[in-house]
Design a protein around this motif. Sequence first.
Motif, PDB file in Angstrom:
ATOM      1  N   PRO A 121      65.653  46.709  55.393  1.00  0.00           N
ATOM      2  CA  PRO A 121      64.409  45.812  55.301  1.00  0.00           C
ATOM      3  C   PRO A 121      63.162  46.300  54.415  1.00  0.00           C
ATOM      4  CG  PRO A 121      65.117  46.477  57.567  1.00  0.00           C
ATOM      5  CD  PRO A 121      66.013  47.210  56.563  1.00  0.00           C
ATOM      6  N   LEU A 122      62.559  45.411  54.068  1.00  0.00           N
ATOM      7  CA  LEU A 122      61.503  45.474  52.970  1.00  0.00           C
ATOM      8  C   LEU A 122      60.348  45.119  53.703  1.00  0.00           C
ATOM      9  CD1 LEU A 122      62.819  44.174  49.621  1.00  0.00           C
ATOM     10  CD2 LEU A 122      62.934  46.457  50.515  1.00  0.00           C
ATOM     11  N   GLU A 123      59.021  45.647  53.161  1.00  0.00           N
ATOM     12  CA  GLU A 123      57.665  45.118  53.773  1.00  0.00           C
ATOM     13  C   GLU A 123      57.269  43.699  53.403  1.00  0.00           C
ATOM     14  OE1 GLU A 123      54.743  48.029  52.810  1.00  0.00           O
ATOM     15  OE2 GLU A 123      55.515  49.523  53.135  1.00  0.00           O
ATOM     16  N   ALA A 124      56.658  43.277  54.185  1.00  0.00           N
ATOM     17  CA  ALA A 124      56.081  41.820  54.198  1.00  0.00           C
ATOM     18  C   ALA A 124      55.481  41.406  52.978  1.00  0.00           C
ATOM     19  CB  ALA A 124      55.468  41.460  55.184  1.00  0.00           C
ATOM     20  N   VAL A 125      54.842  42.354  52.394  1.00  0.00           N
ATOM     21  CA  VAL A 125      53.512  41.981  51.369  1.00  0.00           C
ATOM     22  C   VAL A 125      53.852  43.229  50.161  1.00  0.00           C
ATOM     23  CG1 VAL A 125      51.370  41.553  50.525  1.00  0.00           C
ATOM     24  CG2 VAL A 125      52.201  40.677  52.483  1.00  0.00           C
ATOM     25  N   TYR A 126      53.970  42.854  49.097  1.00  0.00           N
ATOM     26  CA  TYR A 126      53.652  43.882  47.807  1.00  0.00           C
ATOM     27  C   TYR A 126      52.694  43.412  46.900  1.00  0.00           C
ATOM     28  CZ  TYR A 126      58.165  45.987  49.506  1.00  0.00           C
ATOM     29  OH  TYR A 126      59.119  46.895  50.116  1.00  0.00           O
ATOM     30  N   PHE A 127      51.856  44.361  46.569  1.00  0.00           N
ATOM     31  CA  PHE A 127      50.855  44.052  45.785  1.00  0.00           C
ATOM     32  C   PHE A 127      51.186  43.464  44.399  1.00  0.00           C
ATOM     33  CE2 PHE A 127      46.886  46.079  48.275  1.00  0.00           C
ATOM     34  CZ  PHE A 127      47.146  45.674  49.436  1.00  0.00           C
ATOM     35  N   THR A 128      52.002  44.156  43.917  1.00  0.00           N
ATOM     36  CA  THR A 128      52.420  44.199  42.493  1.00  0.00           C
ATOM     37  C   THR A 128      54.128  44.528  42.660  1.00  0.00           C
ATOM     38  OG1 THR A 128      50.482  44.622  41.499  1.00  0.00           O
ATOM     39  CG2 THR A 128      52.230  44.460  40.001  1.00  0.00           C
ATOM     40  N   PHE A 288      43.572  38.673  32.558  1.00  0.00           N
ATOM     41  CA  PHE A 288      42.142  38.556  32.241  1.00  0.00           C
ATOM     42  C   PHE A 288      41.303  38.220  33.643  1.00  0.00           C
ATOM     43  CE2 PHE A 288      43.142  38.056  27.717  1.00  0.00           C
ATOM     44  CZ  PHE A 288      42.430  39.090  27.317  1.00  0.00           C
ATOM     45  N   ASP A 289      41.911  37.853  34.541  1.00  0.00           N
ATOM     46  CA  ASP A 289      41.326  37.144  35.851  1.00  0.00           C
ATOM     47  C   ASP A 289      41.048  38.252  36.921  1.00  0.00           C
ATOM     48  OD1 ASP A 289      41.367  34.579  34.910  1.00  0.00           O
ATOM     49  OD2 ASP A 289      43.443  34.355  36.008  1.00  0.00           O
ATOM     50  N   PHE A 290      41.532  39.676  36.357  1.00  0.00           N
ATOM     51  CA  PHE A 290      41.218  40.985  37.212  1.00  0.00           C
ATOM     52  C   PHE A 290      40.522  41.838  36.836  1.00  0.00           C
ATOM     53  CE2 PHE A 290      45.460  38.759  38.041  1.00  0.00           C
ATOM     54  CZ  PHE A 290      45.332  38.476  39.478  1.00  0.00           C
ATOM     55  N   PRO A 291      39.898  42.818  37.494  1.00  0.00           N
ATOM     56  CA  PRO A 291      38.973  43.939  37.003  1.00  0.00           C
ATOM     57  C   PRO A 291      40.051  44.788  36.019  1.00  0.00           C
ATOM     58  CG  PRO A 291      38.799  43.680  39.402  1.00  0.00           C
ATOM     59  CD  PRO A 291      39.891  42.746  38.906  1.00  0.00           C
ATOM     60  N   VAL A 352      40.854  50.240  43.579  1.00  0.00           N
ATOM     61  CA  VAL A 352      42.179  49.294  43.258  1.00  0.00           C
ATOM     62  C   VAL A 352      42.511  48.488  44.534  1.00  0.00           C
ATOM     63  CG1 VAL A 352      44.387  48.667  42.308  1.00  0.00           C
ATOM     64  CG2 VAL A 352      42.992  50.584  41.392  1.00  0.00           C
ATOM     65  N   MET A 353      42.608  49.060  45.691  1.00  0.00           N
ATOM     66  CA  MET A 353      43.066  48.230  46.951  1.00  0.00           C
ATOM     67  C   MET A 353      41.933  47.380  47.405  1.00  0.00           C
ATOM     68  SD  MET A 353      44.253  49.748  50.565  1.00  0.00           S
ATOM     69  CE  MET A 353      42.809  50.664  50.932  1.00  0.00           C
ATOM     70  N   HIS A 354      40.480  47.987  47.463  1.00  0.00           N
ATOM     71  CA  HIS A 354      39.521  47.078  47.581  1.00  0.00           C
ATOM     72  C   HIS A 354      39.234  46.003  46.761  1.00  0.00           C
ATOM     73  CE1 HIS A 354      35.212  46.001  48.652  1.00  0.00           C
ATOM     74  NE2 HIS A 354      35.057  46.307  47.274  1.00  0.00           N
ATOM     75  N   GLN A 355      39.768  46.021  45.323  1.00  0.00           N
ATOM     76  CA  GLN A 355      39.710  44.912  44.326  1.00  0.00           C
ATOM     77  C   GLN A 355      40.797  43.804  44.765  1.00  0.00           C
ATOM     78  OE1 GLN A 355      40.376  46.949  40.750  1.00  0.00           O
ATOM     79  NE2 GLN A 355      38.005  47.325  40.503  1.00  0.00           N
ATOM     80  N   PHE A 356      41.946  44.297  45.176  1.00  0.00           N
ATOM     81  CA  PHE A 356      43.012  43.549  45.849  1.00  0.00           C
ATOM     82  C   PHE A 356      42.588  42.753  46.985  1.00  0.00           C
ATOM     83  CE2 PHE A 356      46.290  45.676  43.103  1.00  0.00           C
ATOM     84  CZ  PHE A 356      46.881  44.767  42.836  1.00  0.00           C
ATOM     85  N   VAL A 357      41.905  43.351  47.882  1.00  0.00           N
ATOM     86  CA  VAL A 357      41.511  42.711  48.998  1.00  0.00           C
ATOM     87  C   VAL A 357      40.466  41.654  48.977  1.00  0.00           C
ATOM     88  CG1 VAL A 357      40.434  43.083  51.096  1.00  0.00           C
ATOM     89  CG2 VAL A 357      42.215  44.816  50.419  1.00  0.00           C
ATOM     90  N   THR A 358      39.476  41.956  47.834  1.00  0.00           N
ATOM     91  CA  THR A 358      38.431  41.123  47.594  1.00  0.00           C
ATOM     92  C   THR A 358      39.031  40.043  46.913  1.00  0.00           C
ATOM     93  OG1 THR A 358      36.767  43.046  47.165  1.00  0.00           O
ATOM     94  CG2 THR A 358      36.547  40.888  46.243  1.00  0.00           C
ATOM     95  N   ILE A 359      40.188  40.003  46.055  1.00  0.00           N
ATOM     96  CA  ILE A 359      40.750  38.911  45.462  1.00  0.00           C
ATOM     97  C   ILE A 359      41.484  38.115  46.108  1.00  0.00           C
ATOM     98  CG2 ILE A 359      41.934  38.352  43.291  1.00  0.00           C
ATOM     99  CD1 ILE A 359      40.756  40.873  41.830  1.00  0.00           C
ATOM    100  N   PHE A 360      42.417  38.722  46.928  1.00  0.00           N
ATOM    101  CA  PHE A 360      43.581  37.907  47.609  1.00  0.00           C
ATOM    102  C   PHE A 360      43.310  37.913  49.337  1.00  0.00           C
ATOM    103  CE2 PHE A 360      45.385  39.705  43.768  1.00  0.00           C
ATOM    104  CZ  PHE A 360      46.066  38.371  43.501  1.00  0.00           C
ATOM    105  N   GLU A 361      42.231  38.641  49.544  1.00  0.00           N
ATOM    106  CA  GLU A 361      41.782  38.486  50.973  1.00  0.00           C
ATOM    107  C   GLU A 361      43.030  38.757  52.128  1.00  0.00           C
ATOM    108  OE1 GLU A 361      39.717  34.781  51.245  1.00  0.00           O
ATOM    109  OE2 GLU A 361      37.916  35.502  50.146  1.00  0.00           O
ATOM    110  N   ASN A 362      43.207  37.885  52.884  1.00  0.00           N
ATOM    111  CA  ASN A 362      43.987  37.978  54.135  1.00  0.00           C
ATOM    112  C   ASN A 362      45.472  38.189  53.590  1.00  0.00           C
ATOM    113  OD1 ASN A 362      41.854  37.743  55.760  1.00  0.00           O
ATOM    114  ND2 ASN A 362      42.136  35.408  56.112  1.00  0.00           N
TER     115      ASN A 362
END
Length: 366
Positions: A121-128, A288-291, A352-362
């Motif tokens: 089994p894998l995790e539900a979400v992968y950031f990249t 270009f859409d990301f920090p 980096v995680m803070h940036q992901f949470v800000t952009i992708f939120e929930n």
Amino acid sequence: MLKGELDEHLGYEKHSKEGNNSGNSRNGFSSKKVKTESLGDIVLNIPRDRNSEFDPQLIPKGSRMSDKLEEAIIGMYSRGMTISDISDQVKQIYGVDVSEGTVSNVTNRIVDHIKEWQSRPLEAVYFTVWMDGIVLKVKHNGKYINKCIYLVIGLKKDGLKEVLGMWMAETESASFWMSVLTDLKARGVEDILIACTDNLKGFTDAIRGVFPKTVTQLCIVHQIRNSCKYVVWKDRKAFCVDLKVVYGAPSRESAEHALERFDKTWGPKYKHAVQSWLTNWNQLTSYFDFPLEIRKMIYTTNAIENVNRGIRKYTKTKVQFPDDMSAQKAVYLAIMNIEKKWTMAMHNWGLVMHQFVTIFENRCRL
């Protein structure tokens, strides 16, 4: 120790009255030659019971080699040694004669680990995720042909990477990548925030067919290499200098202006080299859409290319593989060696995680 195991199995010691009418009893011994890492070949007397139910844990049924010796053989195999070299090395170091067939049988025990690893089994979400393939020569219908092993690396919410799996096919294609992504979904992956790929035709559509919300980023390095194929050697340096102004721009708008100037300069002479940038512009410029911190992670598939180089390091002595499973065994063991070094989170992961949470939120599901 073996006698002690039999005592525990039967529930009473030898000559004990507790064994009367117990339904099972001792039944002599059978001899077995066992290969060890310190004493060479030794002959053991394995105790038996009348009901043939005793299965010793020290030397399991069917086993004729110590665990440490097996681990040594698998360790040598995982680092690229051929089966014949391993046989010679075991003889030299341990003084044990191990045939090439025995070495092959020992490494075949990895197959169950591969199947378990591939279906875990894998995790539900992968950031990249980074996706790419590595080509190996494998025997098929009596001939050695190129076969592609598809690899996927995922970035987890703790900032650590893991190889999600490997899949094998004769050629790399977008349709097969869709089946790979479907397999990931069946193993529990519900969302991928950003996917980094090469510019294989139809790759983006394949990703969106399974994970419609995923942002896709084509590898800039792959794109540069593909463009340079159309450029003669004497122009390549100047071509790459002007191209760097395009992909190294601070924003998408400035990159578009730089691309226009690049097109005017090089388009008339190298139409195909420039046209590929114009055609794939939207997928090439997602970063270009990301920090800046996220841009460095996603504008290239270097993460997986480093893995490919590591695999080549361990498989370079095996120029050709006799079958699909031997190729998968070698790649799996190389991956296990590589993953041992992945003990640290991505650089500056808290930011980096803070940036992901800000952009992708929930969607991050922390």
